[in-house]
Design an enzyme around this catalytic site. Structure first.
Site, short mmCIF file in Angstrom:
data_model
loop_
_atom_site.label_atom_id
_atom_site.label_comp_id
_atom_site.label_asym_id
_atom_site.label_seq_id
_atom_site.Cartn_x
_atom_site.Cartn_y
_atom_site.Cartn_z
N ASP A 106 9.04 -44.30 38.99
CA ASP A 106 9.59 -43.20 38.23
C ASP A 106 9.72 -43.61 36.77
OD1 ASP A 106 12.03 -44.54 37.95
OD2 ASP A 106 13.13 -43.20 39.25
N ASN A 146 14.83 -36.33 28.34
CA ASN A 146 14.84 -34.86 28.35
C ASN A 146 15.98 -34.32 27.49
OD1 ASN A 146 12.70 -33.78 29.74
ND2 ASN A 146 13.77 -33.58 31.67
N HIS A 171 13.11 -30.29 27.35
CA HIS A 171 12.33 -30.25 28.60
C HIS A 171 10.83 -30.07 28.36
CE1 HIS A 171 15.67 -30.51 31.38
NE2 HIS A 171 16.36 -29.81 30.50
N ASP A 208 8.05 -32.37 30.02
CA ASP A 208 6.85 -31.91 30.73
C ASP A 208 5.60 -32.62 30.21
OD1 ASP A 208 8.40 -30.20 32.22
OD2 ASP A 208 7.73 -28.37 31.21
N GLU A 265 10.87 -36.78 38.21
CA GLU A 265 10.11 -37.79 37.49
C GLU A 265 9.60 -38.88 38.43
OE1 GLU A 265 14.32 -39.44 37.41
OE2 GLU A 265 13.42 -37.47 37.38
#
Length: 179
Positions: free
Chosen positions: A63, A71, A76, A80, A106
């Site tokens: 991760d 974030n 966000h 992305d 993630e």
């Protein structure tokens, strides 16, 4: 004949729609990678092949380090972009026979085909180094991210749940050791 031809055409269209829907249900919309559903099916298949034929593989989970903070800081949309970038970057370090999937948020998982032990460590380090070496340009900023990886080779009769747990524990150990 005309009605038969129309019916065949309608069936062909319906078959295409079903195939498209099935593909969408097994694909992560953001990254284009297989999703958790497809990953779980593939992991079960690989474990069955391992039990029946002795086929080796390793499971790598990883991760993105400090993703929530990332974030919160950049938004966000930036998150992305990072997810898409990580998917591409790690994907380039893998072989065609390996399966990279986004399993949630993630978190990602990789089934490393015909790989165990030292070779799986080399694959994980290749992925980790590739991510660390890249920079992501977003909104006139250059962003850097890292990942933490965990590896597990399946035991002969191990369940999916147990294998996932061991790989997840290895990833947590990686994070606790300094990411």
């Amino acid at each position: 004949r005309e009605r038969l031809s129309l019916a065949e055409g309608a069936l062909a269209d319906q078959a295409k729609r079903i195939a498209t829907t099935l593909n969408e249900a097994r694909t992560d919309a953001l990254t284009g990678l297989p999703n958790r559903r497809m990953f779980d099916e593939e992991l079960a298949r690989r474990l069955a092949e391992r039990r029946r034929h002795g086929n080796d593989f390793a499971l790598m989970m990883f991760d993105i380090d400090h993703f929530k903070k990332f974030n919160d800081t950049y938004g966000h949309q930036a998150g992305d972009e990072v997810l898409k970038h990580i998917a591409r970057t790690v994907g380039h370090t893998l072989r065609e026979t390996d399966i990279l999937a986004r399993t949630g948020g993630e978190e990602f998982a990789v089934i490393l085909s015909s790989t165990t032990g030292r070779d799986s460590h080399l694959a994980a380090d290749r992925a980790r180094a590739a991510v660390e070496a890249t920079q992501i340009e977003y909104d006139d900023q250059v962003l850097s991210v890292t990942i933490s990886c965990g590896l597990a080779d399946p035991y002969e009769t191990e369940s999916e749940v147990a294998l996932l747990r061991r790989s997840d524990e290895a990833m947590s150990a990686s994070k606790n050791a300094g990411r």
